[in-house]
Design an enzyme around this catalytic site. Structure first.
Site, short mmCIF file in Angstrom:
data_model
loop_
_atom_site.label_atom_id
_atom_site.label_comp_id
_atom_site.label_asym_id
_atom_site.label_seq_id
_atom_site.Cartn_x
_atom_site.Cartn_y
_atom_site.Cartn_z
N ASP A 311 26.91 -46.35 -75.51
CA ASP A 311 28.18 -45.72 -75.82
C ASP A 311 29.26 -46.78 -75.56
O ASP A 311 29.01 -47.73 -74.83
CB ASP A 311 28.38 -44.51 -74.91
CG ASP A 311 29.73 -43.87 -75.08
OD1 ASP A 311 30.14 -43.66 -76.23
OD2 ASP A 311 30.40 -43.60 -74.06
N LYS A 312 30.42 -46.64 -76.16
CA LYS A 312 31.46 -47.67 -75.96
C LYS A 312 32.35 -47.36 -74.76
O LYS A 312 32.36 -48.09 -73.76
CB LYS A 312 32.32 -47.82 -77.22
CG LYS A 312 33.40 -48.91 -77.08
CD LYS A 312 34.19 -49.07 -78.35
CE LYS A 312 35.20 -47.95 -78.54
NZ LYS A 312 36.34 -48.01 -77.57
#
Length: 616
Positions: A311-312
């Protein structure tokens, strides 16, 4: 009586060893064989007692254990009046068990160190305002506690007053002190190195981060991997097979001493202990370095990971974004910002916090009919106006016109790496904000380490716009990067990777990451993420320290190799000894037992090497 004998097993080992030494001294100095034999008989009886009891207990539950083999071998040695062999075999077996337990306890030192770090008391504010020392079990949520210099923080809490520096090694594995002030979060089991603080208890007992760490490590160390379950099944059939082989050899050769020797040599002790000690040592090392591995099976799967998906926000980036640029499409900016702030203060999304910080103090209006649009934003009524706050997709869903100027601004904002927060009132766009997050320090270097450790594919999935995702991807050198992804899109993408035969690990920190964490072969949660993410995951990186990820990958690969080495050592020793019995004359029962116990110690010591593992 059985319990008493087993509880004195170490004393019996010592007495047996002393008797054997006395017997040989008498033989060498006095030459009296009768006294020599009688002392060895006594030593044999002493030594075989706890072994025979354990054999009996095993047979009662229909298990043919190693103790059964040794007991039968000792009885056989008595029948052929080889008291020297019977005494030495029992002593070596007991002494090996003692060394085995002692070294195994050292491999479990991580959990022991953790439990010793657990706070036992707290200074609690009483009704009269005074602070009194109480047992930590007497602290409830909401209580106000005083922590002085050098004391352990008794619970998870929030600082009310005071300042200080706290050593959080028990939580993060990192001994660097962390500054704390008002509204800072503190964790149970950490140590206040200087200063004095008052805290309010947020979580107590087993619900604290420290309590969960202990629980997770204990469960992990008690769990069994597929390799261990296979060895358990193997031993179940292997041990009776050794009995049958010994009996067949006796029938063919009529040599009972040879048959008894095979019983001793066939003991699968090193095979049974080799894999568990590697797992326990690996899990212990992880716990000391801020990496929680939830069980032995996790080690096996994690060591084979070839694709890692991130995930960022909050994972590759700090998760604390700020507004970098704002564009207004109205003359009533203050009024619109008031509506925007009223809606955003009801959200705990990182972008909402960034927007509120940028807007500052505003007069909030009541918000009604709130509708959360998954992957889009929020639509609500504020002072009778329909207000939509979110991304471009939400604007299109609300049929809000985006003219050429706005479209050009969207392209420019995204090209600069911004996430967009657009605000529309009554169907018309009023404000566009660009929110940018910072990449975590050292992440690029950590990702390179992952590649060097054999992780071939590094993939980023984000709900953010593709432009922002591409900028982060290029900067970090990722294999793939996909933006505008809803939680279900991320889960579907991971499912596709698994169907292609890739072993996938997913790293995330939010509730929306939980489906992906659960679906991946290995789910890795950042420790400061949500409880749901941490519970769903297989691995937890404490304090969201991304630099622990390469250590975790390297540790699991080393642990998997260590397991294989121990299996090879165990099987190799048995094969060499059996070959020595049939094809040479240098192997007897005493030598066989000595080599057998040495192989157990070898696999334990090999496993213990993992306690000192560190990534280079």
């Amino acid at each position: 009586m059985q319990r008493y004998i087993l509880s004195r097993k170490n004393h019996i080992t010592l007495i047996s060893g002393i008797l054997i030494a006395i017997a040989f001294i008498i033989k060498w100095t006095m030459g009296n064989i009768m006294i020599f034999n009688w002392i060895l008989i006594i030593a044999s009886i002493f030594g075989v007692a706890p072994i025979a009891i354990q054999a009996y207990q095993a047979l009662r539950v229909k298990v043919v254990s190693i103790d059964v083999l040794v007991t039968m071998a000792v009885i056989g040695a008595f029948l052929i009046q080889n008291y020297e062999e019977s005494a030495i075999v029992t002593f070596l077996f007991l002494f090996g068990a003692y060394l085995e337990q002692r070294t195994l306890n050292q491999t479990r030192s991580a959990i022991k160190e953790l439990t010793e770090m657990a706070p036992e008391s707290a200074l609690k504010q009483m009704k009269n305002g005074e602070f009194e020392e109480v047992e930590v079990d007497e602290v409830d949520e909401g209580d106000i506690l005083l922590v002085k210099t050098g004391a352990k923080v008794p619970v998870d809490g929030t600082v009310l007053s005071g300042e200080g520096h706290i050593n959080e090694a028990s939580i993060t594995g990192e001994a660097v002190s962390v500054g704390k002030e008002r509204d800072s979060k503190v964790f149970a089991g950490t140590i206040l190195e200087n200063g004095t603080i008052q805290i309010v208890a947020d979580r107590v007992g087993e619900d604290t981060t420290f309590g969960k760490i202990i629980e997770l490590v204990e469960e992990a160390q008690d769990s069994k991997s597929e390799a261990e379950r296979f060895i358990d099944r193997f031993s179940k059939y292997y041990t009776p097979a050794v009995l049958v082989l010994s009996f067949v050899v006796w029938l063919i050769s009529q040599n009972i001493e040879l048959a008894i020797t095979i019983l001793v040599l066939g003991c699968p002790g090193a095979l049974v202990i080799g894999v568990p000690v590697s797992n326990v040592a690996g899990i212990g090392n992880g716990a000391r370095h801020g990496v929680l591995l939830k069980g032995s099976e996790v080690i096996h799967d994690f060591s084979r990971t070839d694709t890692m998906v991130f995930d960022k926000t909050g994972t590759l980036t700090v998760g604390n974004p700020s507004v970098s640029e704002t564009k207004y499409y109205t003359d009533k900016a203050d009024e619109v910002l008031g509506y925007l702030a009223s809606i955003e203060r009801e959200s705990d999304h990182p972008l909402a916090k960034a927007v509120l910080q940028e807007i500052g103090e505003k007069t909030f209006s009541p918000v009604e009919n709130t509708e959360v649009v998954k992957g889009g934003g929020i639509v609500a009524s504020v002072n009778g106006h329909r207000v939509a706050v979110g991304n471009v997709a939400l604007m299109e869903k609300e049929n809000i016109e985006l003219n050429e100027e706005v479209k050009a601004d969207v392209v420019r904002f995204e090209r600069d790496g911004n996430s967009l927060v657009l605000t529309a009132v009554d169907g018309k766009l009023k404000v566009m904000m660009g929110v940018r997050d910072q990449i975590r320090t050292g992440v690029k270097k950590d990702l390179q380490k992952l590649k060097s450790l054999g992780v071939k594919n590094l993939v980023m999935l984000s709900g953010d716009n593709q432009g922002t995702v591409d900028i982060v991807s290029r900067e970090l050198g990722l294999t793939e990067a996909h933006g505008n992804m809803l939680p279900e899109d991320k889960a579907e993408y991971i499912k596709k990777l698994k169907e292609e035969g890739q072993v996938v690990a997913f790293v995330g920190d939010g509730v929306n990451d939980s489906p992906s964490l659960a679906l991946a072969d290995i789910g890795i949660a950042m420790g400061s993420g949500t409880d749901v993410a941490i519970e769903t995951s297989d691995v937890v990186l404490m304090n969201s320290d991304f630099s622990r990820l390469p250590h975790a990958v390297g540790l699991t690969k080393s642990t998997a190799r260590n397991m294989l080495q121990n299996i090879i050592i165990a099987i190799g020793v048995v094969l060499v000894l059996l070959a020595g019995v049939f094809f040479s004359d240098w192997v007897n029962m005493s030598i066989g037992m000595l080599v057998h116990e040495a192989s157990i110690l070898a696999v334990i010591l090999n496993g213990m090497r993992l306690l000192g593992y560190s990534i280079r």
